[in-house]
Write a protein that holds these residues in place. Structure first.
Motif, PDB file in Angstrom:
ATOM      1  N   THR A   1       0.842  -1.194   0.000  1.00  0.00           N
ATOM      2  CA  THR A   1       0.000   0.000   0.000  1.00  0.00           C
ATOM      3  C   THR A   1       0.876   1.242   0.000  1.00  0.00           C
ATOM      4  O   THR A   1       1.948   1.267   0.612  1.00  0.00           O
ATOM      5  N   ALA A   2       0.386   2.272  -0.682  1.00  0.00           N
ATOM      6  CA  ALA A   2       1.072   3.568  -0.707  1.00  0.00           C
ATOM      7  C   ALA A   2       0.366   4.504   0.258  1.00  0.00           C
ATOM      8  O   ALA A   2      -0.831   4.785   0.104  1.00  0.00           O
ATOM      9  N   GLY A   3       1.100   4.987   1.273  1.00  0.00           N
ATOM     10  CA  GLY A   3       0.548   5.927   2.247  1.00  0.00           C
ATOM     11  C   GLY A   3       0.673   7.338   1.716  1.00  0.00           C
ATOM     12  O   GLY A   3       1.656   8.032   1.986  1.00  0.00           O
ATOM     13  N   ASN A   4      -0.341   7.789   0.994  1.00  0.00           N
ATOM     14  CA  ASN A   4      -0.285   9.046   0.252  1.00  0.00           C
ATOM     15  C   ASN A   4      -0.049  10.264   1.135  1.00  0.00           C
ATOM     16  O   ASN A   4       0.720  11.159   0.793  1.00  0.00           O
ATOM     17  N   ARG A   5      -0.710  10.311   2.294  1.00  0.00           N
ATOM     18  CA  ARG A   5      -0.577  11.509   3.135  1.00  0.00           C
ATOM     19  C   ARG A   5       0.534  11.392   4.167  1.00  0.00           C
ATOM     20  O   ARG A   5       0.924  12.392   4.762  1.00  0.00           O
ATOM     21  N   LEU A   6       1.073  10.174   4.390  1.00  0.00           N
ATOM     22  CA  LEU A   6       2.063   9.964   5.444  1.00  0.00           C
ATOM     23  C   LEU A   6       3.460   9.628   4.914  1.00  0.00           C
ATOM     24  O   LEU A   6       4.360   9.324   5.699  1.00  0.00           O
ATOM     25  N   ASN A   7       3.619   9.649   3.600  1.00  0.00           N
ATOM     26  CA  ASN A   7       4.935   9.498   2.972  1.00  0.00           C
ATOM     27  C   ASN A   7       5.643   8.184   3.304  1.00  0.00           C
ATOM     28  O   ASN A   7       6.835   8.157   3.626  1.00  0.00           O
ATOM     29  N   HIS A   8       4.871   7.100   3.232  1.00  0.00           N
ATOM     30  CA  HIS A   8       5.509   5.795   3.412  1.00  0.00           C
ATOM     31  C   HIS A   8       4.811   4.752   2.537  1.00  0.00           C
ATOM     32  O   HIS A   8       3.702   4.953   2.049  1.00  0.00           O
ATOM     33  N   VAL A   9       5.508   3.632   2.354  1.00  0.00           N
ATOM     34  CA  VAL A   9       4.959   2.462   1.670  1.00  0.00           C
ATOM     35  C   VAL A   9       4.970   1.307   2.656  1.00  0.00           C
ATOM     36  O   VAL A   9       5.992   1.030   3.292  1.00  0.00           O
ATOM     37  N   ASP A  10       3.835   0.647   2.814  1.00  0.00           N
ATOM     38  CA  ASP A  10       3.748  -0.514   3.701  1.00  0.00           C
ATOM     39  C   ASP A  10       3.768  -1.796   2.887  1.00  0.00           C
ATOM     40  O   ASP A  10       3.058  -1.921   1.878  1.00  0.00           O
ATOM     41  N   ILE A  11       4.570  -2.751   3.350  1.00  0.00           N
ATOM     42  CA  ILE A  11       4.679  -4.054   2.682  1.00  0.00           C
ATOM     43  C   ILE A  11       4.171  -5.120   3.648  1.00  0.00           C
ATOM     44  O   ILE A  11       4.691  -5.268   4.760  1.00  0.00           O
ATOM     45  N   TYR A  12       3.148  -5.838   3.215  1.00  0.00           N
ATOM     46  CA  TYR A  12       2.528  -6.873   4.036  1.00  0.00           C
ATOM     47  C   TYR A  12       2.778  -8.251   3.434  1.00  0.00           C
ATOM     48  O   TYR A  12       2.819  -8.411   2.202  1.00  0.00           O
ATOM     49  N   ARG A  13       2.906  -9.232   4.296  1.00  0.00           N
ATOM     50  CA  ARG A  13       2.881 -10.626   3.854  1.00  0.00           C
ATOM     51  C   ARG A  13       1.430 -11.084   3.791  1.00  0.00           C
ATOM     52  O   ARG A  13       0.625 -10.729   4.655  1.00  0.00           O
ATOM     53  N   TRP A  14       1.109 -11.869   2.788  1.00  0.00           N
ATOM     54  CA  TRP A  14      -0.266 -12.325   2.565  1.00  0.00           C
ATOM     55  C   TRP A  14      -0.285 -13.846   2.527  1.00  0.00           C
ATOM     56  O   TRP A  14       0.450 -14.460   1.752  1.00  0.00           O
ATOM     57  N   ASP A  15      -1.116 -14.466   3.370  1.00  0.00           N
ATOM     58  CA  ASP A  15      -1.181 -15.926   3.417  1.00  0.00           C
ATOM     59  C   ASP A  15      -2.449 -16.474   2.747  1.00  0.00           C
ATOM     60  O   ASP A  15      -2.791 -17.637   2.912  1.00  0.00           O
ATOM     61  N   GLY A  16      -3.123 -15.619   2.004  1.00  0.00           N
ATOM     62  CA  GLY A  16      -4.364 -16.018   1.367  1.00  0.00           C
ATOM     63  C   GLY A  16      -5.591 -15.560   2.131  1.00  0.00           C
ATOM     64  O   GLY A  16      -6.700 -15.595   1.600  1.00  0.00           O
ATOM     65  N   LYS A  17      -5.390 -15.100   3.359  1.00  0.00           N
ATOM     66  CA  LYS A  17      -6.506 -14.640   4.178  1.00  0.00           C
ATOM     67  C   LYS A  17      -6.172 -13.402   4.979  1.00  0.00           C
ATOM     68  O   LYS A  17      -6.919 -12.433   5.005  1.00  0.00           O
TER      69      LYS A  17
ATOM     70  N   ALA B   1       7.153  -4.510   6.748  1.00  0.00           N
ATOM     71  CA  ALA B   1       8.005  -3.321   6.886  1.00  0.00           C
ATOM     72  C   ALA B   1       7.241  -2.086   6.446  1.00  0.00           C
ATOM     73  O   ALA B   1       6.344  -2.152   5.596  1.00  0.00           O
ATOM     74  N   ARG B   2       7.612  -0.966   7.038  1.00  0.00           N
ATOM     75  CA  ARG B   2       7.130   0.347   6.610  1.00  0.00           C
ATOM     76  C   ARG B   2       8.339   1.100   6.076  1.00  0.00           C
ATOM     77  O   ARG B   2       9.311   1.336   6.798  1.00  0.00           O
ATOM     78  N   VAL B   3       8.284   1.478   4.805  1.00  0.00           N
ATOM     79  CA  VAL B   3       9.432   2.074   4.128  1.00  0.00           C
ATOM     80  C   VAL B   3       9.177   3.564   3.925  1.00  0.00           C
ATOM     81  O   VAL B   3       8.195   3.957   3.271  1.00  0.00           O
TER      82      VAL B   3
END
Length: 344
Positions: A133-149, A155-157
């Protein structure tokens, strides 16, 4: 009962002479076609339109072209994306810090996931392991692991100013993100969640589209009148070309033929069709009301586009190159999606 009566009459007519039976056969064929059409209509997947300033999703019937109802979301839903198994449409509620999962067939809300901070734009990796996800107002990109559910934050970059749109390469190794207010494009290694490189772009970069071979990225320049093309095949990116499309070049959607991509020009009120092999515009379509996000109905004939400033979903016939209808929706319509989409 109507169909049972028709079937019974057709059965009784089988012993009659040809002159009587022929019209009945025609009637049977017409009835069969009518029932098939009714079945297709019943199975047609709804179209979802995000109303960013109404905190809602308009559910549109693609047969009658009417808004059926509105579903509540969190504040400012801007973009949406299908889960890899196509069992859910995920709506990203930027100011609501949440995701709304919707059944793409029944248009029923399945669940709401809270605690997803500032999800403006979103994308899955092709291997289904990562959700970004791109955090448009907070100037970060969040990376999530997805297990299908479920989602687990990896990490927050920290990035440049106003992360806008995300593209992930076909190998699921790199996320490319545009920085709307610092005029940059960044690359993030998904495995390590580290920045790989940063490069300057033209004014107000928005959506990103990558070619199938992974060598080239197209970036829409909303603050300008076209697309900037980057070669990302080497260790460092290179800006190699500009494609003039129209003022306010913004969002992409593949045409479904693996050769062309559509681009909305929000200020020019047009849609450009770009040949990805020639890297040039090959067609243009009118799109009133500030065209934004798009989807393509399976078969490629109809192009759906949200008209951001006129509260409409606009439908364009790509063969006739004209607007064929508009559907009234909510305030500031942004993302649009349907399960009956052309190949991505």
């Amino acid at each position: 009962m109507l169909r049972e009566g028709l079937d019974r009459r057709l059965h009784l007519s089988s012993a009659q002479d040809l002159s009587v039976n022929t019209p009945l056969r025609t009637l049977a064929m017409l009835a069969a076609l009518s029932w098939a059409a009714l079945g297709a209509a019943a199975q047609a997947a709804p179209i979802f339109v995000l109303n960013s300033l109404d905190a809602s999703v308009s559910v549109v019937d693609p047969v009658s072209w009417k808004e059926l109802r509105r579903l509540p979301t969190g504040k400012e839903p801007h973009h949406l994306y299908m889960t890899p198994d196509e069992k859910s449409v995920i709506v990203a509620n930027a100011l609501g810090d949440s995701l709304t999962f919707i059944d793409p067939r029944s248009a029923e809300i399945q669940r709401v996931v809270r605690g997803i901070v500032d999800p403006y734009h979103l994308r899955f990796s092709p291997d289904m392991k990562w959700f970004v996800t791109a955090g448009n107002r907070l100037n970060h990109v969040d990376i999530y692991r997805w297990d299908g559910k479920d989602l687990q934050l990896a990490a927050r970059v920290s990035t440049g100013k106003t992360p806008s749109h995300v593209w992930i390469d076909a190998r699921s190794t790199t996320a490319y993100v545009s920085m709307q207010d610092s005029d940059e494009l960044v690359a993030i290694d998904l495995a390590t969640q580290k920045l790989k490189w940063r490069v300057k772009t033209g004014p107000m970069p928005a959506d990103i589209y990558g070619t199938a071979d992974g060598r080239t990225l197209l970036v829409g320049l909303t603050g300008s009148d076209g697309v900037e093309v980057f070669d990302v095949s080497g260790a460092e990116p290179r800006s190699v070309r500009r494609i003039k499309t129209g003022e306010g070049a913004h969002a992409f959607r593949g045409a479904g033929d693996r050769r062309h991509v559509y681009l909305s020009n929000r200020v020019a009120n047009t849609i450009s069709k770009i040949d990805l092999q020639k890297l040039e515009v090959v067609a243009s379509y009118p799109a009133p009301g500030g065209p934004d996000c798009m989807d393509v109905i399976d078969g490629g004939k109809l192009l759906l586009v949200t008209s951001r400033w006129s509260r409409k979903l606009t439908v364009i016939d790509t063969e006739a190159r004209k607007v064929v209808r508009q559907v009234s929706v909510g305030k500031s319509p942004h993302g649009v999606w349907t399960l009956d989409h052309a190949a991505r």
